[in-house]
Enzyme design. Structure first.
Site, PDB file in Angstrom:
ATOM      1  N   ASN A  82     -10.596  -2.492   2.191  1.00 14.64           N
ATOM      2  CA  ASN A  82     -10.215  -2.566   0.781  1.00 14.64           C
ATOM      3  C   ASN A  82     -11.434  -2.275  -0.100  1.00 14.64           C
ATOM      4  O   ASN A  82     -12.545  -2.118   0.408  1.00 14.64           O
ATOM      5  CB  ASN A  82      -9.696  -3.977   0.451  1.00 14.64           C
ATOM      6  CG  ASN A  82      -8.253  -4.181   0.883  1.00 14.64           C
ATOM      7  OD1 ASN A  82      -7.453  -3.257   0.866  1.00 14.64           O
ATOM      8  ND2 ASN A  82      -7.931  -5.392   1.278  1.00 14.64           N
ATOM      9  N   HIS A 116       0.850  -1.205   0.000  1.00 12.01           N
ATOM     10  CA  HIS A 116       0.000   0.000   0.000  1.00 12.01           C
ATOM     11  C   HIS A 116       0.881   1.249   0.000  1.00 12.01           C
ATOM     12  O   HIS A 116       0.581   2.244   0.654  1.00 12.01           O
ATOM     13  CB  HIS A 116      -0.956   0.032   1.195  1.00 12.01           C
ATOM     14  CG  HIS A 116      -2.050  -0.987   1.111  1.00 12.01           C
ATOM     15  ND1 HIS A 116      -3.137  -0.848   0.292  1.00 12.01           N
ATOM     16  CD2 HIS A 116      -2.212  -2.176   1.727  1.00 12.01           C
ATOM     17  CE1 HIS A 116      -3.936  -1.896   0.412  1.00 12.01           C
ATOM     18  NE2 HIS A 116      -3.387  -2.735   1.265  1.00 12.01           N
TER      19      HIS A 116
END
Ligand code: NDP
Length: 492
Positions: free
Chosen positions: A132, A59
């Site tokens: 997510n 990420h």
């Protein structure tokens, strides 16, 4: 940036003394050597080489914005969380979108899962949802998490990403089939961050004022609608704009076209979990809507761009462990593993006082016995440094703020799967997604995306295993189509 016509301030050293020049270093005559006594240059160079903090391990690339959450329905029957306790109540928030495997500089539109992490600045402390754009995940046990991420990142020798490594891991990890079906469909290439849903994915607990407990799942539904690129469109964007998603969000907010999401909850009575047909705490599965329908409870709006990318988007620290009274974890192993890892990442990246940074600090006051450490700048003065004490130091109130809990049967300590329910099968839900949810076009794209991805450097024994023991169990037709596309003669 500030007004270009305003009179600029005088440049200073970090200690505030006026600097003599922005242009020239101190030398002996115009052609002579530089001098060590040029303290401003020394400080400038020394600071420059320390501009970076460690990246997140995954990420890495992302973007973010400020906004607010507004309650639209009474949820007091399920939770006592103060920020949710009144219809119309607004709570400020910061949200960071990200892409899992891409480094800074990689294309935003690559096929991948996107992170959707939200920090709610509530009156009872920060509440973070670290989710997510998919309602499920690749693995259900945190033991496999670093291995999964390693398989998505880079090879040890070449430093390059490898489809072979990805398919080796996936085809040996059947619980990943649901998420990989999602990823290889067009939802693996969202058009923009504004056009995708967000999910906390894991199951959490809500507790009401009477102490009654519920298991819950969060779904943030994009009011802009879900829109995806197909594979060719996503790849074409690599050439046009590497930062397409970051730019799109920034531009939308700058033109006051504020993106919004409806928060809809699935709520399971506490007692249902034990006898549900599959483990409801398994992160590789959704709760079917017909069993637990979505209940709209609020609206999230993003309406302010960051002022400083580093101080806000880079330094923000989301923690799965940041709960507020009325909300807690569940027996989902991934949640329990993640309770530790996120704060630890923040301590590594920003130092132990990361929670004092403006983007991370809560809006309410912090009182505890954690002290000192690198770069501590806010302190509590001359207050007691131990508990219990007789001098007015902070005191916990366990009656009012107990830990959310659940009953655990006495059992031997072990390392094993938790697959005792009748439908704890890895292939049922991806099969439903393929057969009953995807349109014929979605299915065609899924097949061509899988075949395209597996055709790039994946060894034939891994291709065969993926067809035989992964895609064929998901659906026989899907297995046959992938085999045909890869030119394999094997069948299920
Ligand atoms: P439903 O028919 O009630 O729900 C299907 C959901 O799938 C839709 O509401 C939508 O959720 C999502 N969806 C639609 N198109 C796609 C696509 N092309 N790719 C991925 N997801 C899509 O059935 P169930 O609740 O019984 O679920 C059936 C299957 O749908 C599951 O096995 C799962 O694979 C998938 N799904 C289920 C979700 C759930 O929480 N129950 C959530 C998302 C997917 P959304 O509005 O959230 O986009």
């Amino acid at each position: 940036m500030s007004n270009q016509h305003a009179k600029p301030p005088i440049t200073t050293t970090n200690a505030g003394a006026p600097a003599s020049s922005d242009e020239y270093s101190l030398t002996v005559g115009p052609g002579g050597p530089n001098l060590l006594q040029d303290t401003y240059l020394n400080e400038k160079l020394a600071h420059f080489v320390r501009e970076r903090i460690p990246d997140r391990v995954y990420h890495v690339k992302g973007g973010g914005a400020f906004g607010y959450f507004e309650v639209t329905a009474d949820v007091s029957q399920w939770t006592k969380a103060a920020f949710l306790n009144n219809v119309g109540k607004r709570t400020p928030l910061f949200l960071r979108f990200s892409i899992v495997a891409a480094d800074e500089g990689a294309p935003d539109t690559d096929r991948d899962v996107r992170g959707v992490a939200i920090k709610f600045y509530t009156e009872e402390g920060n509440y973070d949802i670290v989710g997510n754009n998919t309602p499920i995940f690749f693995v259900r046990d945190p033991m496999k998490f670093p291995d999964f991420i390693h398989s998505q990142l880079r090879l040890p020798d070449t430093g390059m990403r490898s489809n072979n490594m990805q398919w080796d891991f996936w085809s040996l990890t059947p619980e990943s089939a649901h998420q990989v079906t999602y990823l290889m469909g067009d939802r693996g290439t969202p058009r923009t961050w504004r056009h995708m849903n967000g999910y906390a994915s894991s199951t959490y607990m809500w507790v009401n004022a009477a102490g009654e407990r519920f298991w819950v799942k969060y779904h943030f539904k994009a009011e802009q609608g879900v829109q995806n690129f197909n594979d060719a469109e996503a790849k074409a964007m690599f050439v046009e704009d590497l930062d397409y998603h970051r730019r799109d969000l920034w531009n939308a907010i700058a033109r006051k076209d504020y993106p919004a999401w409806r928060l809809e909850m699935q709520i399971m009575p506490f007692e249902d979990a034990a006898n549900y047909r599959f483990n409801p705490f398994d992160l590789t599965k959704v709760w079917p809507h017909k069993d637990y329908p979505l209940i709209p409870i609020g609206r999230m709006v993003l309406d302010r761009n960051p002022d400083n990318f580093f101080a806000q988007v880079t330094q923000v620290a989301f923690e799965v462990s940041n709960f507020v009274p009325g909300i807690g974890p569940s027996p989902d192993r991934m949640v329990l593993g993640r309770l530790f890892a996120y704060g630890d990442s923040a301590r590594y990246r920003n130092g132990p006082n990361y929670a004092q940074l403006p983007i991370n600090r809560p809006i309410n006051e912090v009182h505890n016995y954690n002290r000192d450490g690198p770069m501590r700048f806010h302190h509590s003065g001359n207050q007691p440094v131990y508990a219990p004490n007789s001098y007015g130091g902070p005191r916990a109130d366990p009656q009012r703020y107990g830990d959310p809990s659940w009953f655990v049967e006495a059992a031997e300590i072990m390392r094993t799967a938790n697959v005792a329910h009748k439908d704890d099968n890895d292939f049922i839900q991806p099969g439903t997604l393929y057969r009953e949810v995807m349109s014929p076009t979605d299915r065609d794209h899924l097949v061509s995306n899988i075949v395209g991805h597996m055709s790039q450097g994946v060894e034939s024994f891994i291709q065969e295993r993926a067809v035989k023991s992964y895609w064929s169990p998901v659906d026989a037709d899907l297995g046959a189509r992938v085999a045909k596309g890869l030119g394999l003669t094997i069948t299920a």
